[in-house]
Design an enzyme around this catalytic site. Structure first.
Site, PDB file in Angstrom:
ATOM      1  CE  LYS A 182       8.571 -32.740  -4.005  1.00  0.00           C
ATOM      2  NZ  LYS A 182       8.741 -31.401  -4.648  1.00  0.00           N
TER       3      LYS A 182
HETATM    4  C1  LIG Z   1       9.434 -30.371  -4.103  1.00  0.00           C
HETATM    5  C2  LIG Z   1       9.886 -29.314  -5.033  1.00  0.00           C
HETATM    6  C3  LIG Z   1      10.948 -28.443  -4.714  1.00  0.00           C
HETATM    7  C4  LIG Z   1      11.635 -28.471  -3.358  1.00  0.00           C
HETATM    8  O1  LIG Z   1      12.403 -29.635  -3.176  1.00  0.00           O
HETATM    9  P1  LIG Z   1      12.888 -30.050  -1.699  1.00  0.00           P
HETATM   10  O2  LIG Z   1      13.472 -31.401  -1.842  1.00  0.00           O
HETATM   11  O3  LIG Z   1      11.646 -30.033  -0.858  1.00  0.00           O
HETATM   12  O4  LIG Z   1      13.876 -29.037  -1.263  1.00  0.00           O
HETATM   13  C5  LIG Z   1      11.365 -27.526  -5.658  1.00  0.00           C
HETATM   14  N1  LIG Z   1      10.758 -27.440  -6.857  1.00  0.00           N
HETATM   15  C6  LIG Z   1       9.729 -28.243  -7.208  1.00  0.00           C
HETATM   16  C7  LIG Z   1       9.103 -28.075  -8.539  1.00  0.00           C
HETATM   17  C8  LIG Z   1       9.265 -29.214  -6.318  1.00  0.00           C
HETATM   18  O5  LIG Z   1       8.239 -29.997  -6.672  1.00  0.00           O
END
Ligand SMILES: *Cc1c(COP(=O)(O)O)cnc(C)c1O
Length: 458
Positions: A110
């Site tokens: 993210k």
């Molecule tokens: C947010 C997250 C996901 C999922 O990603 P999306 O974009 O919501 O599908 C998977 N793994 C981790 C470690 C995350 O922080």
């Protein structure tokens, strides 16, 4: 480039306005008015550094930001990643690669989007000469990444709600509560993530309150996030010899469907690949959709991969919109049906075959972590582990590694007996926490926010 709503009842917005508003006023999600065809340009992007590539891609969308300024913002956004490649591609064996997306400040993918979004918000504060209040609810990684992206930004106050004493791991909590920054307010809400999410919606839904404080929601439906995530797909794709690129399948651990959707959108702009794999944990609404056409709400059941413990995938509406050939009326009706009936069905096999999908139980997650460790001497986090299923027969797999294993030390230790640590997380353990315990009550939260923002000036 203008941005329109998937539901077709919002007038086109500039990039910066779409980013600031987040959700389109008609309830839909912003999408580019038309997707550019990049197939002619892409091959010339080979060899660019990550920020350079990001600029070449992003300038097609952020057209209301002057080029030099955009370039500077992008370079600054990726300056504090701890790997020179930013998103290194690690080969596990012939035809199987991991794309490590955890080298940003909070050690989860993210950061790629939220470091940039933080700087875009900061620019808005300056350009519009007014402070903003950023609000979010998190089950862990988003809150930490959003806070890190907005840390120390002038004129920005950030309030992140998370479930108290529940699903957020102690280290994830420390990433939010140990910043020692005056503009950061971590709100430990009594209740679970759904309670936090519901009260967030209620607060934002009070339009008088939210416009008086220039509120903006930092969540995964923001178009700036989706577009930033497109870049690492291109970056990985360009690392392969030209003749192998069309054989690539991206396998993506999925919750809110933001990450994998970004990759698929780039493929619609000319990045030719073999396919996309949606990997879920036991919260499998997306698996059920792609395997049988049934998109129906289930109960969220906590798993070892908490950032994927999601049943309503907020970005799915963008997929539906494109799968329905950008028919906003049909998209709107489908989403309204989902809202009232908590389900809809699609029986068009040409839509269901756009992506393949798998799901993993908690037991399978642990087994995959063990197997990867034994086979490749590599430690994966429980989210990434979800991608290691039914990969046989795929030619060139690029599995997106979404978090550093040190964020989830307990399950790693239990499963493979390794102490996963990261110096940045260790350092947090000595810092005093600042957090505000609050009940999931909209009025209480609003008066807290109002009292904290009163004195803020640009
Ligand atoms: C947010 C997250 C996901 C999922 O990603 P999306 O974009 O919501 O599908 C998977 N793994 C981790 C470690 C995350 O922080």
């Amino acid at each position: 480039m203008k941005f329109v709503s998937t539901r077709g009842q919002t007038e086109p917005h500039s990039f910066s306005d779409a980013v600031r508003i987040g959700l389109a006023p008609d309830g839909g999600l912003f999408v580019p008015e038309s997707l550019p065809d990049l197939s002619g340009e892409i091959s010339y992007w080979e060899g660019l550094s990550y920020p350079e590539l990001c600029y070449e891609f992003y300038k097609h969308f952020a057209t209301d930001i002057p080029g030099d300024e955009l370039k500077e913002i992008i370079h600054r956004s990726y300056a504090n990643f701890d790997h020179e490649q930013h998103a290194p591609l690690v080969r596990l064996e012939e035809g199987l690669h991991l794309l490590e997306l955890f080298h940003g400040p909070t050690l989860a993918f993210k950061d790629f989007a939220l470091q940039l979004v933080g700087n875009l918000y900061e620019r808005q504060v300056t350009v519009r000469d007014e402070p903003i209040t950023v609000l979010g609810a998190t089950s862990g990684d988003t809150g930490a990444a959003a806070i890190s992206g907005l840390l120390g930004k002038k004129g920005v106050n950030i309030f992140i709600m998370y479930p108290d004493g529940g699903r957020v791991s102690p280290l994830q909590e420390r990433q939010m509560t140990c910043t020692q920054d005056e503009n950061v307010f971590p709100l430990a809400v009594s209740g679970n993530f759904d309670d936090a999410q519901a009260v967030l919606k209620e607060v934002l839904g009070d339009s008088e309150f939210s416009s008086s404080l220039k509120m903006s929601a930092v969540n995964s439906i923001n178009i700036a996030r989706g577009l930033a995530q497109c870049v690492y797909y291109l970056f990985a794709w360009l690392k392969f010899p030209a003749g192998e690129r069309e054989e690539i399948t991206f396998a993506v651990p999925t919750g809110n469907f933001g990450n994998v959707l970004s990759g698929w959108m780039v493929s619609r702009m000319g990045m030719r690949v073999a396919g996309f794999r949606v990997a879920t944990n036991q919260n499998d609404i997306l698996y059920r959709f792609f395997s049988s056409g049934d998109y129906s709400l289930g109960e969220v059941r906590p798993s070892y991969a908490p950032s994927m413990d999601i049943q309503v995938a907020s970005n799915f509406e963008r997929f539906i919109y494109y799968a329905f050939n950008e028919n906003s009326e049909k998209t709107r009706k489908t989403m309204l049906q989902f809202k009232s009936e908590k389900a809809f069905q699609v029986d068009d096999s040409s839509i269901l075959s756009i992506m393949s999908s798998t799901r993993m139980t908690d037991g399978e997650i642990k087994a995959a972590m063990s197997e990867v460790y034994e086979k490749y001497n590599y430690v994966v986090d429980p989210h990434t582990a979800c991608g290691f299923k039914e990969l046989e027969g795929l030619k060139n797999v690029v599995l997106l590694s979404t978090a550093h294993p040190a964020k989830f030390p307990d399950v790693v230790r239990q499963t493979i007996g390794v102490n996963a640590i990261h110096p940045r997380l260790e350092a947090l353990k000595d810092i005093e926490e600042t957090k505000y315990s609050i009940s999931p009550d909209a009025d209480e939260i609003k008066s807290f926010i109002a009292s904290q923002t009163e004195s803020m000036q640009v």
